[in-house]
Structures are given as C-alpha cells and as structure tokens.
Design an enzyme around this catalytic site. Sequence first.
Site, PDB file in Angstrom:
ATOM      1  N   SER A  40       0.831  -1.214   0.000  1.00 54.82           N
ATOM      2  CA  SER A  40       0.000   0.000   0.000  1.00 54.82           C
ATOM      3  C   SER A  40       0.861   1.257   0.000  1.00 54.82           C
ATOM      4  CB  SER A  40      -0.900   0.051   1.226  1.00 54.82           C
ATOM      5  OG  SER A  40      -1.768  -1.029   1.223  1.00 54.82           O
ATOM      6  N   SER A 107      -2.472 -11.450  -2.658  1.00 47.32           N
ATOM      7  CA  SER A 107      -2.549 -12.379  -3.804  1.00 47.32           C
ATOM      8  C   SER A 107      -1.518 -13.498  -3.644  1.00 47.32           C
ATOM      9  CB  SER A 107      -2.411 -11.641  -5.137  1.00 47.32           C
ATOM     10  OG  SER A 107      -1.430 -10.639  -5.144  1.00 47.32           O
TER      11      SER A 107
HETATM   12  N1  LIG Z   1      -6.039 -14.059   7.731  1.00 52.70           N
HETATM   13  C1  LIG Z   1      -5.517 -12.999   7.114  1.00 52.70           C
HETATM   14  N2  LIG Z   1      -4.462 -13.148   6.263  1.00 52.70           N
HETATM   15  C2  LIG Z   1      -3.957 -12.074   5.644  1.00 52.70           C
HETATM   16  N3  LIG Z   1      -4.431 -10.797   5.778  1.00 52.70           N
HETATM   17  C3  LIG Z   1      -5.479 -10.603   6.606  1.00 52.70           C
HETATM   18  C4  LIG Z   1      -6.051 -11.678   7.311  1.00 52.70           C
HETATM   19  N4  LIG Z   1      -7.080 -11.184   8.064  1.00 52.70           N
HETATM   20  C5  LIG Z   1      -7.129  -9.872   7.850  1.00 52.70           C
HETATM   21  N5  LIG Z   1      -6.175  -9.504   6.958  1.00 52.70           N
HETATM   22  C6  LIG Z   1      -6.046  -8.146   6.439  1.00 52.70           C
HETATM   23  O1  LIG Z   1      -6.521  -8.193   5.099  1.00 52.70           O
HETATM   24  C7  LIG Z   1      -5.575  -7.707   4.183  1.00 52.70           C
HETATM   25  C8  LIG Z   1      -5.298  -8.697   3.047  1.00 52.70           C
HETATM   26  O2  LIG Z   1      -6.351  -8.714   2.152  1.00 52.70           O
HETATM   27  P1  LIG Z   1      -6.089  -9.160   0.653  1.00 52.70           P
HETATM   28  O3  LIG Z   1      -7.384  -8.983  -0.061  1.00 52.70           O
HETATM   29  O4  LIG Z   1      -4.920  -8.439   0.121  1.00 52.70           O
HETATM   30  O5  LIG Z   1      -5.728 -10.714   0.825  1.00 52.70           O
HETATM   31  S1  LIG Z   1      -5.686 -11.855  -0.278  1.00 52.70           S
HETATM   32  O6  LIG Z   1      -5.034 -11.301  -1.483  1.00 52.70           O
HETATM   33  O7  LIG Z   1      -7.057 -12.274  -0.568  1.00 52.70           O
HETATM   34  O8  LIG Z   1      -4.921 -12.950   0.319  1.00 52.70           O
HETATM   35  C9  LIG Z   1      -4.293  -7.501   4.938  1.00 52.70           C
HETATM   36  O9  LIG Z   1      -3.891  -6.207   4.545  1.00 52.70           O
HETATM   37  P2  LIG Z   1      -2.376  -5.835   4.169  1.00 52.70           P
HETATM   38  O10 LIG Z   1      -1.689  -5.806   5.502  1.00 52.70           O
HETATM   39  O11 LIG Z   1      -2.516  -4.466   3.560  1.00 52.70           O
HETATM   40  O12 LIG Z   1      -1.825  -6.836   3.211  1.00 52.70           O
HETATM   41  C10 LIG Z   1      -4.653  -7.599   6.415  1.00 52.70           C
HETATM   42  O13 LIG Z   1      -4.743  -6.314   6.963  1.00 52.70           O
HETATM   43  N1  LIG Z   2      11.138   0.610   2.052  1.00 52.51           N
HETATM   44  C1  LIG Z   2       9.859   0.537   2.463  1.00 52.51           C
HETATM   45  N2  LIG Z   2       8.881   0.338   1.564  1.00 52.51           N
HETATM   46  C2  LIG Z   2       7.587   0.250   1.985  1.00 52.51           C
HETATM   47  N3  LIG Z   2       7.183   0.347   3.260  1.00 52.51           N
HETATM   48  C3  LIG Z   2       8.136   0.541   4.202  1.00 52.51           C
HETATM   49  C4  LIG Z   2       9.505   0.628   3.842  1.00 52.51           C
HETATM   50  N4  LIG Z   2      10.223   0.797   4.965  1.00 52.51           N
HETATM   51  C5  LIG Z   2       9.321   0.841   5.980  1.00 52.51           C
HETATM   52  N5  LIG Z   2       8.070   0.683   5.535  1.00 52.51           N
HETATM   53  C6  LIG Z   2       6.864   0.685   6.395  1.00 52.51           C
HETATM   54  O1  LIG Z   2       6.269  -0.617   6.369  1.00 52.51           O
HETATM   55  C7  LIG Z   2       4.853  -0.508   6.504  1.00 52.51           C
HETATM   56  C8  LIG Z   2       4.213  -1.220   5.323  1.00 52.51           C
HETATM   57  O2  LIG Z   2       2.803  -1.206   5.491  1.00 52.51           O
HETATM   58  P1  LIG Z   2       1.821  -1.276   4.254  1.00 52.51           P
HETATM   59  O3  LIG Z   2       2.254  -0.379   3.163  1.00 52.51           O
HETATM   60  O4  LIG Z   2       0.431  -1.104   4.812  1.00 52.51           O
HETATM   61  O5  LIG Z   2       2.047  -2.793   3.774  1.00 52.51           O
HETATM   62  P2  LIG Z   2       1.009  -3.766   3.047  1.00 52.51           P
HETATM   63  O6  LIG Z   2       0.091  -2.926   2.193  1.00 52.51           O
HETATM   64  O7  LIG Z   2       1.880  -4.687   2.236  1.00 52.51           O
HETATM   65  O8  LIG Z   2       0.291  -4.479   4.155  1.00 52.51           O
HETATM   66  C9  LIG Z   2       4.507   0.970   6.554  1.00 52.51           C
HETATM   67  O9  LIG Z   2       4.361   1.363   7.899  1.00 52.51           O
HETATM   68  C10 LIG Z   2       5.745   1.632   5.931  1.00 52.51           C
HETATM   69  O10 LIG Z   2       5.980   2.932   6.407  1.00 52.51           O
END
Ligand SMILES: Nc1ncnc2c1ncn2[C@@H]1O[C@H](COP(=O)(O)OS(=O)(=O)O)[C@@H](OP(=O)(O)O)[C@H]1O
Ligand SMILES: Nc1ncnc2c1ncn2[C@@H]1O[C@H](COP(=O)(O)OP(=O)(O)O)[C@@H](O)[C@H]1O
Length: 206
Positions: A40, A107
């Site tokens: 993100s 994904s």
């Molecule tokens: N069980 C479990 N596993 C992984 N992630 C979880 C789960 N439950 C809630 N979350 C939250 O949902 C975000 C992932 O959703 P996605 O739609 O990207 O997942 S997927 O592609 O269908 O696997 C993911 O967001 P990101 O941290 O931004 O990746 C989590 O915040």
């Molecule tokens: N080089 C980097 N690239 C991306 N995020 C970073 C990096 N270094 C530190 N971070 C931190 O890691 C976290 C990543 O969170 P996020 O972007 O929500 O990840 P995701 O969407 O994969 O769950 C954020 O708090 C971001 O500031």
Amino acid sequence: MEEKNIVWHDTNITKNDRNSLLNQKPCVLWFTGLSGSGKSTIANAVERKLFNKSRKTYLLDGDNVRHGLNKDLGFLESDRIENIRRIGEVSKLFVDAGLIVLTAFISPFKSDRQIAKSLVGYDEFIEIFIDTPLEICEERDSKGFYKKARSGAIKNFTGIDSPYEKPENPQIHIKTAKNTVEECVDIIINHLIKFGYIEENNDYSI
Ligand SMILES: Nc1ncnc2c1ncn2[C@@H]1O[C@H](COP(=O)(O)OS(=O)(=O)O)[C@@H](OP(=O)(O)O)[C@H]1O
Ligand SMILES: Nc1ncnc2c1ncn2[C@@H]1O[C@H](COP(=O)(O)OP(=O)(O)O)[C@@H](O)[C@H]1O
C-alpha cells in the site's frame, strides 16, 4: 449447469479510442507480498507521482475493496481465490477504460496471479513483488495482526498458518529492506519509462 444465452456485444468506442483520448498506455501494476510488506505504501507513492504528472490512475487496495465489492469474502483459500478473480476482472475493465491501475493485494497464490495476468493481457500486466522477509513484516506489525495470528486469535494468517507463494519471475522485484520507499518508487517509475508505459520527457523526480 444452466445454459447461458448471452452474446458478446462490441462497443462503438474502442479501447484504442479511449487510449488516444487519454494519451496513455494503460496497464496494471500488480503488487504482491506479505501483509506489512509495503504494498500500500509504495503503490500510493507511485500513484501520487503518476497523478502529479496528469496520468489517469486508479488504486485498488485489499483492505478497501474488502469493505465493499468483496465484503462477502473472508480469508479461506476459496475466498482468496474469488477475491483475486474479481480483482483481475475489475482490473481488466479499468485497463479497458484506459487507466493505469495499481492493485495492492497479498494475492498469495501463483495460479491466481497467472489467471489475472492472462485476463488482463501479458504486455499490460506488470507483476511487482514486494519482497520483505516475514521477520521484518512481523516486526513492523502496524495493525497488530501478526501478534494476534501468533497467539491464535486470527486464523489462516498469510505467512503464519496460510501460505504465500513467491513470484518466480516478477517484472519488478523490490526488496524493501534494502531500499527506501522513495527508491522503491523510482525503480517502478524507471521500469514504466523503460518499457514505454509512460514517456521519458516528463520529469517524474518531482
Ligand atoms: N487471515 C488474514 N491473512 C492475511 N491478511 C489478513 C487476514 N485477516 C485480515 N487480513 C487483512 O486483510 C488484508 C489482506 O487482504 P487481501 O485482499 O490483500 O488478501 S488476499 O489477497 O485475498 O490474500 C491484509 O492487509 P495488508 O496488511 O494491507 O496486506 C490484512 O490487513
Ligand atoms: N522501504 C519501504 N517500503 C515500503 N514500506 C516501508 C519501507 N520501509 C518501511 N516501511 C513501512 O512498512 C509498513 C508497510 O505497510 P503497508 O504499506 O500497509 O504494507 P502492506 O500494504 O503490504 O500491508 C509501513 O508502515 C511503511 O511505512
């Protein structure tokens, strides 16, 4: 299965017409990686750069799409497959509309990313692996989900008790442990310039 009486209807305005009007080459920037890997953060920063240069973009983010279109889905394998199938279809529509689409979903399964790629079209699909080791994602734990997953309060959490299949040949491979957010963004923008998705004579350093 019930017979489906449906026929494809060509539209008057074509994809090429829309591309000419918008003056850009649409594509999908498909971010994949663990929760907390940086999908993100980097996708938002890339979109900001493109937007500032008047590129027409749209960011689909896992958390947000699961509040609406995909709010009926959880995190079982079958739900994740359906989640990514829908995102592949939506991405295809947005590319058809002429946009540069950014998708930020874990994904986790190779086969689903492959399906999305074949849906969208090979030269319009750019897979970006946000490669951050599990230990670092867990250390960041910005949402506190890893802690809950380790304690068993959240089940089927990716990387803990649900698999993540790494891309073998992503178009872009980013290691956030080695690059700042700004450097990650530059790697992606440079790739888009190199392969003609955006023009070189626009200064994207701003
Ligand atoms: N069980 C479990 N596993 C992984 N992630 C979880 C789960 N439950 C809630 N979350 C939250 O949902 C975000 C992932 O959703 P996605 O739609 O990207 O997942 S997927 O592609 O269908 O696997 C993911 O967001 P990101 O941290 O931004 O990746 C989590 O915040
Ligand atoms: N080089 C980097 N690239 C991306 N995020 C970073 C990096 N270094 C530190 N971070 C931190 O890691 C976290 C990543 O969170 P996020 O972007 O929500 O990840 P995701 O969407 O994969 O769950 C954020 O708090 C971001 O500031």
